[in-house]
Design a protein around this motif. Structure first.
Motif, PDB file in Angstrom:
ATOM      1  N   GLY A  45     -11.654 -21.914  50.272  1.00 48.25           N
ATOM      2  CA  GLY A  45     -11.698 -20.477  50.555  1.00 48.25           C
ATOM      3  C   GLY A  45     -11.355 -19.686  49.311  1.00 48.25           C
ATOM      4  N   ILE A  46     -11.629 -18.390  49.367  1.00 50.84           N
ATOM      5  CA  ILE A  46     -11.341 -17.505  48.230  1.00 50.84           C
ATOM      6  C   ILE A  46     -10.236 -16.530  48.618  1.00 50.84           C
ATOM      7  N   ARG A  47      -9.212 -16.446  47.791  1.00 48.91           N
ATOM      8  CA  ARG A  47      -8.183 -15.409  47.965  1.00 48.91           C
ATOM      9  C   ARG A  47      -8.706 -14.123  47.316  1.00 48.91           C
ATOM     10  N   PRO A  48      -8.743 -13.031  48.058  1.00 48.25           N
ATOM     11  CA  PRO A  48      -9.266 -11.773  47.488  1.00 48.25           C
ATOM     12  C   PRO A  48      -8.165 -11.044  46.708  1.00 48.25           C
ATOM     13  N   PHE A  49      -7.995 -11.424  45.445  1.00 53.94           N
ATOM     14  CA  PHE A  49      -6.874 -10.898  44.662  1.00 53.94           C
ATOM     15  C   PHE A  49      -7.240  -9.599  43.961  1.00 53.94           C
ATOM     16  N   GLY A  73      -5.075 -10.983  48.439  1.00 49.45           N
ATOM     17  CA  GLY A  73      -4.699 -12.165  47.652  1.00 49.45           C
ATOM     18  C   GLY A  73      -4.324 -13.369  48.486  1.00 49.45           C
ATOM     19  N   GLY A  74      -3.168 -13.962  48.178  1.00 44.96           N
ATOM     20  CA  GLY A  74      -2.707 -15.155  48.907  1.00 44.96           C
ATOM     21  C   GLY A  74      -1.751 -14.801  50.030  1.00 44.96           C
ATOM     22  N   SER A  75      -1.788 -13.540  50.470  1.00 40.11           N
ATOM     23  CA  SER A  75      -0.805 -13.053  51.460  1.00 40.11           C
ATOM     24  C   SER A  75      -1.443 -12.489  52.720  1.00 40.11           C
ATOM     25  N   GLY A  76      -2.747 -12.648  52.866  1.00 41.17           N
ATOM     26  CA  GLY A  76      -3.457 -11.926  53.935  1.00 41.17           C
ATOM     27  C   GLY A  76      -2.936 -12.207  55.330  1.00 41.17           C
ATOM     28  N   TRP A  77      -2.721 -13.476  55.644  1.00 35.42           N
ATOM     29  CA  TRP A  77      -2.220 -13.781  56.995  1.00 35.42           C
ATOM     30  C   TRP A  77      -0.821 -13.203  57.170  1.00 35.42           C
ATOM     31  N   SER A  78       0.010 -13.387  56.167  1.00 31.91           N
ATOM     32  CA  SER A  78       1.415 -12.981  56.283  1.00 31.91           C
ATOM     33  C   SER A  78       1.557 -11.469  56.440  1.00 31.91           C
ATOM     34  N   ILE A 105     -15.404  -3.796  59.879  1.00 36.20           N
ATOM     35  CA  ILE A 105     -16.316  -4.778  59.262  1.00 36.20           C
ATOM     36  C   ILE A 105     -15.484  -5.924  58.722  1.00 36.20           C
ATOM     37  N   GLY A 106     -15.742  -7.120  59.233  1.00 34.42           N
ATOM     38  CA  GLY A 106     -15.020  -8.306  58.773  1.00 34.42           C
ATOM     39  C   GLY A 106     -14.232  -8.936  59.903  1.00 34.42           C
ATOM     40  N   CYS A 107     -14.314 -10.251  59.971  1.00 36.24           N
ATOM     41  CA  CYS A 107     -13.696 -11.000  61.069  1.00 36.24           C
ATOM     42  C   CYS A 107     -12.755 -12.070  60.516  1.00 36.24           C
ATOM     43  N   GLY A 108     -12.128 -11.789  59.373  1.00 37.51           N
ATOM     44  CA  GLY A 108     -11.088 -12.677  58.857  1.00 37.51           C
ATOM     45  C   GLY A 108      -9.733 -12.204  59.369  1.00 37.51           C
ATOM     46  N   ALA A 109      -8.679 -12.657  58.716  1.00 37.28           N
ATOM     47  CA  ALA A 109      -7.323 -12.296  59.141  1.00 37.28           C
ATOM     48  C   ALA A 109      -7.154 -10.778  59.187  1.00 37.28           C
ATOM     49  N   LYS A 130     -20.580 -10.670  58.836  1.00 43.82           N
ATOM     50  CA  LYS A 130     -21.597 -11.645  58.411  1.00 43.82           C
ATOM     51  C   LYS A 130     -21.258 -12.999  59.025  1.00 43.82           C
ATOM     52  N   ASP A 131     -19.990 -13.383  58.947  1.00 43.29           N
ATOM     53  CA  ASP A 131     -19.534 -14.668  59.491  1.00 43.29           C
ATOM     54  C   ASP A 131     -18.273 -14.468  60.299  1.00 43.29           C
ATOM     55  N   ARG A 132     -18.035 -15.382  61.215  1.00 48.74           N
ATOM     56  CA  ARG A 132     -16.818 -15.358  62.025  1.00 48.74           C
ATOM     57  C   ARG A 132     -16.103 -16.707  61.870  1.00 48.74           C
ATOM     58  N   GLN A 272     -22.957  -9.754  64.834  1.00 51.15           N
ATOM     59  CA  GLN A 272     -23.195 -10.433  63.557  1.00 51.15           C
ATOM     60  C   GLN A 272     -24.124  -9.568  62.699  1.00 51.15           C
ATOM     61  N   ARG A 273     -23.610  -9.120  61.556  1.00 51.33           N
ATOM     62  CA  ARG A 273     -24.443  -8.293  60.678  1.00 51.33           C
ATOM     63  C   ARG A 273     -23.923  -8.361  59.247  1.00 51.33           C
ATOM     64  N   GLU A 274     -24.861  -8.452  58.303  1.00 46.47           N
ATOM     65  CA  GLU A 274     -24.456  -8.413  56.896  1.00 46.47           C
ATOM     66  C   GLU A 274     -24.770  -7.033  56.330  1.00 46.47           C
ATOM     67  N   GLN A 312      -8.165 -24.710  47.973  1.00 45.43           N
ATOM     68  CA  GLN A 312      -8.721 -25.823  48.754  1.00 45.43           C
ATOM     69  C   GLN A 312      -7.611 -26.448  49.595  1.00 45.43           C
ATOM     70  N   THR A 313      -7.906 -26.703  50.857  1.00 47.09           N
ATOM     71  CA  THR A 313      -6.938 -27.388  51.720  1.00 47.09           C
ATOM     72  C   THR A 313      -7.623 -28.584  52.373  1.00 47.09           C
ATOM     73  N   ALA A 314      -6.861 -29.666  52.530  1.00 47.27           N
ATOM     74  CA  ALA A 314      -7.394 -30.853  53.217  1.00 47.27           C
ATOM     75  C   ALA A 314      -6.536 -31.101  54.447  1.00 47.27           C
TER      76      ALA A 314
HETATM   77  C1  FAD Z   1      -6.576 -21.987  50.153  1.00 49.00           C
HETATM   78  C2  FAD Z   1      -5.942 -20.726  50.637  1.00 49.00           C
HETATM   79  C3  FAD Z   1      -4.643 -20.759  51.113  1.00 49.00           C
HETATM   80  C4  FAD Z   1      -4.037 -19.588  51.601  1.00 49.00           C
HETATM   81  N1  FAD Z   1      -2.798 -19.685  52.154  1.00 49.00           N
HETATM   82  C5  FAD Z   1      -2.230 -18.575  52.706  1.00 49.00           C
HETATM   83  C6  FAD Z   1      -0.985 -18.670  53.363  1.00 49.00           C
HETATM   84  O1  FAD Z   1      -0.387 -19.750  53.465  1.00 49.00           O
HETATM   85  N2  FAD Z   1      -0.447 -17.539  53.884  1.00 49.00           N
HETATM   86  C7  FAD Z   1      -1.074 -16.325  53.807  1.00 49.00           C
HETATM   87  O2  FAD Z   1      -0.543 -15.329  54.287  1.00 49.00           O
HETATM   88  N3  FAD Z   1      -2.283 -16.220  53.195  1.00 49.00           N
HETATM   89  C8  FAD Z   1      -2.868 -17.308  52.639  1.00 49.00           C
HETATM   90  N4  FAD Z   1      -4.076 -17.220  52.017  1.00 49.00           N
HETATM   91  C9  FAD Z   1      -4.674 -15.886  51.812  1.00 49.00           C
HETATM   92  C10 FAD Z   1      -5.395 -15.392  53.020  1.00 49.00           C
HETATM   93  O3  FAD Z   1      -6.152 -16.400  53.592  1.00 49.00           O
HETATM   94  C11 FAD Z   1      -6.280 -14.206  52.570  1.00 49.00           C
HETATM   95  O4  FAD Z   1      -5.485 -13.191  52.052  1.00 49.00           O
HETATM   96  C12 FAD Z   1      -7.057 -13.722  53.790  1.00 49.00           C
HETATM   97  O5  FAD Z   1      -7.925 -14.753  54.199  1.00 49.00           O
HETATM   98  C13 FAD Z   1      -7.865 -12.474  53.516  1.00 49.00           C
HETATM   99  O6  FAD Z   1      -8.474 -12.163  54.732  1.00 49.00           O
HETATM  100  P1  FAD Z   1      -9.703 -11.180  54.837  1.00 49.00           P
HETATM  101  O7  FAD Z   1      -9.903 -10.911  56.280  1.00 49.00           O
HETATM  102  O8  FAD Z   1      -9.486 -10.030  53.918  1.00 49.00           O
HETATM  103  O9  FAD Z   1     -10.932 -11.978  54.210  1.00 49.00           O
HETATM  104  P2  FAD Z   1     -11.987 -13.084  54.811  1.00 49.00           P
HETATM  105  O10 FAD Z   1     -11.300 -14.132  55.585  1.00 49.00           O
HETATM  106  O11 FAD Z   1     -12.797 -13.460  53.648  1.00 49.00           O
HETATM  107  O12 FAD Z   1     -12.838 -12.223  55.832  1.00 49.00           O
HETATM  108  C14 FAD Z   1     -13.811 -11.320  55.394  1.00 49.00           C
HETATM  109  C15 FAD Z   1     -14.755 -10.996  56.537  1.00 49.00           C
HETATM  110  O13 FAD Z   1     -15.695 -10.022  56.069  1.00 49.00           O
HETATM  111  C16 FAD Z   1     -17.009 -10.502  56.297  1.00 49.00           C
HETATM  112  N5  FAD Z   1     -17.867  -9.955  55.238  1.00 49.00           N
HETATM  113  C17 FAD Z   1     -17.672 -10.062  53.895  1.00 49.00           C
HETATM  114  N6  FAD Z   1     -18.669  -9.421  53.262  1.00 49.00           N
HETATM  115  C18 FAD Z   1     -19.478  -8.898  54.205  1.00 49.00           C
HETATM  116  C19 FAD Z   1     -20.665  -8.136  54.180  1.00 49.00           C
HETATM  117  N7  FAD Z   1     -21.227  -7.785  53.033  1.00 49.00           N
HETATM  118  N8  FAD Z   1     -21.245  -7.783  55.354  1.00 49.00           N
HETATM  119  C20 FAD Z   1     -20.692  -8.146  56.543  1.00 49.00           C
HETATM  120  N9  FAD Z   1     -19.567  -8.876  56.629  1.00 49.00           N
HETATM  121  C21 FAD Z   1     -18.963  -9.243  55.477  1.00 49.00           C
HETATM  122  C22 FAD Z   1     -16.885 -12.005  56.257  1.00 49.00           C
HETATM  123  O14 FAD Z   1     -17.988 -12.617  56.911  1.00 49.00           O
HETATM  124  C23 FAD Z   1     -15.583 -12.176  57.031  1.00 49.00           C
HETATM  125  O15 FAD Z   1     -15.824 -12.084  58.401  1.00 49.00           O
HETATM  126  C24 FAD Z   1      -4.733 -18.360  51.551  1.00 49.00           C
HETATM  127  C25 FAD Z   1      -6.042 -18.328  51.073  1.00 49.00           C
HETATM  128  C26 FAD Z   1      -6.647 -19.493  50.626  1.00 49.00           C
HETATM  129  C27 FAD Z   1      -8.062 -19.434  50.146  1.00 49.00           C
END
Ligand code: FAD
Length: 375
Positions: A45-49, A73-78, A105-109, A130-132, A272-274, A312-314
């Motif tokens: 995965g990518i941390r959005p720093f 960044g690396g704090s999104g869930w927290s 817009i967006g289905c991450g944390a 775009k993805d869930r 679902q839409r990009e 990367q996590t395993a």
């Molecule tokens: C290996 C790893 C370990 C981590 N460990 C921790 C941890 O232990 N504790 C912690 O708190 N955080 C941790 N993090 C950080 C945390 O995961 C991120 O900060 C968090 O995932 C960010 O969430 P997000 O919803 O912003 O992004 P994402 O999860 O990337 O979600 C983005 C969403 O937007 C959608 N999207 C993007 N672009 C478009 C577009 N153009 N059109 C439509 N949809 C779009 C995607 O499909 C997705 O649904 C870690 C990250 C990684 C990679």
């Protein structure tokens, strides 16, 4: 008492080196079965720093209120819940009334917690993504309470920013506690051990090629129990130095699923839409758009303030009898007792600025071998 006796006896049967029957920890640790043939999945995965910290700001665009909410960044869930409360305050300050439907817009944390926070404040929410899960970067996260991980650079961390961060971290922590004790275990407290070759007083070098990050954890040190240094008789690991800590852990798949279920139960819609360019926001029927696209904002908005940080996590086959986390200090290894497997996290050498999503199996195998060396 009987269970404690049994656990101690079974650990002794495993002949853990240095293990003593008068071991003082509340839960004597069972050995982790660390072998590469037990790897069942590798996720990247990518941390959005963002060097300046997360972007949480509103602008008027295409006749809509666009609230940007990304860059955690690396704090999104927290930090998610506290950060979502900030985004909600921006919506409310624009006079948007509860009952109105908004777009997230967006289905991450960040998108999921923003959607839930808005629903709880009385808004109807339609999520576009775009993805869930599990096809989002958030699904690859380790799952530790780390609100201070790659969240801002030292040079940008002003006192005002740090005070605001602390408030977000505390607000987030409070909401995470409301997810304790649920059957699927989205949030759990676990003991853990940091083991080390060197004395804990020795400073560690930063990650190669990364900026300086501020020390923030002391601001919220009261949110978890103090760690404790252990003598050799008090831990079973093959290392001279060890400390015990207690930490909040997220079982990411269960947490994501629960958030999605709660979202749907409260009438949320998921489409679902990009979005290829910001102008695509103009076509949405909603007047308010909350942009929670994480690393996706880099491309979507051409935001050059964002730096991708690969991770990367395993996962090893789940071991329910293992209930502790393990960190090998200075040796690039973090292991969590997640319900979906023993989660083994290790950084690569060139992860900063890297958005390569191809799994590197050798990297995870090396981490598992380092883990095996601890038992
Ligand atoms: C290996 C790893 C370990 C981590 N460990 C921790 C941890 O232990 N504790 C912690 O708190 N955080 C941790 N993090 C950080 C945390 O995961 C991120 O900060 C968090 O995932 C960010 O969430 P997000 O919803 O912003 O992004 P994402 O999860 O990337 O979600 C983005 C969403 O937007 C959608 N999207 C993007 N672009 C478009 C577009 N153009 N059109 C439509 N949809 C779009 C995607 O499909 C997705 O649904 C870690 C990250 C990684 C990679």
């Amino acid at each position: 008492m009987q269970r404690r006796h049994l656990l101690a006896a079974s650990s002794a049967a495993l002949a853990l080196p240095g293990y003593s029957l008068d071991f003082a920890a509340p839960n004597p640790p069972a050995a982790m079965r660390a072998s590469v043939d037990r790897i069942v999945d590798i996720a990247v995965g990518i941390r959005p720093f963002r060097a300046q910290g997360p972007r949480i700001e509103a602008e008027k665009r295409f006749g809509k209120t666009v609230v940007h909410h990304y860059g955690h960044g690396g704090s999104g869930w927290s930090l998610s819940w506290g950060s979502a409360q900030r985004a909600l305050a921006l919506i409310q300050s624009r006079g948007v009334r509860p009952g109105e439907r908004i777009a997230v817009i967006g289905c991450g944390a960040i998108g999921l917690t923003t959607a839930r926070t808005a629903q709880q404040a009385g808004y109807k929410v339609r999520l576009y993504a775009k993805d869930r899960p599990p096809r989002v970067h958030s699904s690859a996260a380790t799952g530790l309470w780390t609100p201070d991980s790659r969240i801002i650079t030292s040079e940008n961390a002003s006192e005002a920013w740090t005070t605001d961060w602390e408030a977000m971290a505390r607000a987030s922590f409070k909401v995470h506690q409301s997810y304790l004790g649920l059957p699927s275990g989205p949030v759990e407290w676990h003991d853990g051990y940091v083991v080390a070759d060197e004395d804990f007083d020795q400073a560690l070098p930063g990650h190669i090629g990364e900026p300086d990050y501020p020390e923030l954890s002391s601001r919220i040190a009261d949110l978890r129990p103090q760690g404790k240094a252990l003598s050799a008789a008090e831990h079973p690991f093959r290392k001279p130095h060890a400390r015990r800590f207690t930490q909040l852990i997220f079982n990411i798949p269960a947490y994501q699923r629960l958030l999605l279920d709660d979202f749907a139960r409260d009438g949320g819609e998921l489409v679902q839409r990009e979005f290829r360019q910001p102008r695509d926001f103009a076509r949405l029927p909603e007047r308010v758009v909350v942009n929670c696209t994480g690393d996706g904002a880099r491309k979507l908005l051409g935001d050059t303030s964002m730096t991708p940080v690969r991770g990367q996590t395993a996962r090893l086959i789940p071991q329910p009898e293992v209930d502790y986390a393990l960190i090998y200090r200075g040796q690039n290894l973090v292991v969590l007792p997640r319900r979906d497997g023993l989660l083994v996290a290790a950084m690569g050498e060139h992860d900063f600025g890297n958005d390569d999503l191809r799994p590197d199996r050798a990297q995870s195998e090396a981490a598992v071998q380092r883990l095996a060396g601890l038992f």
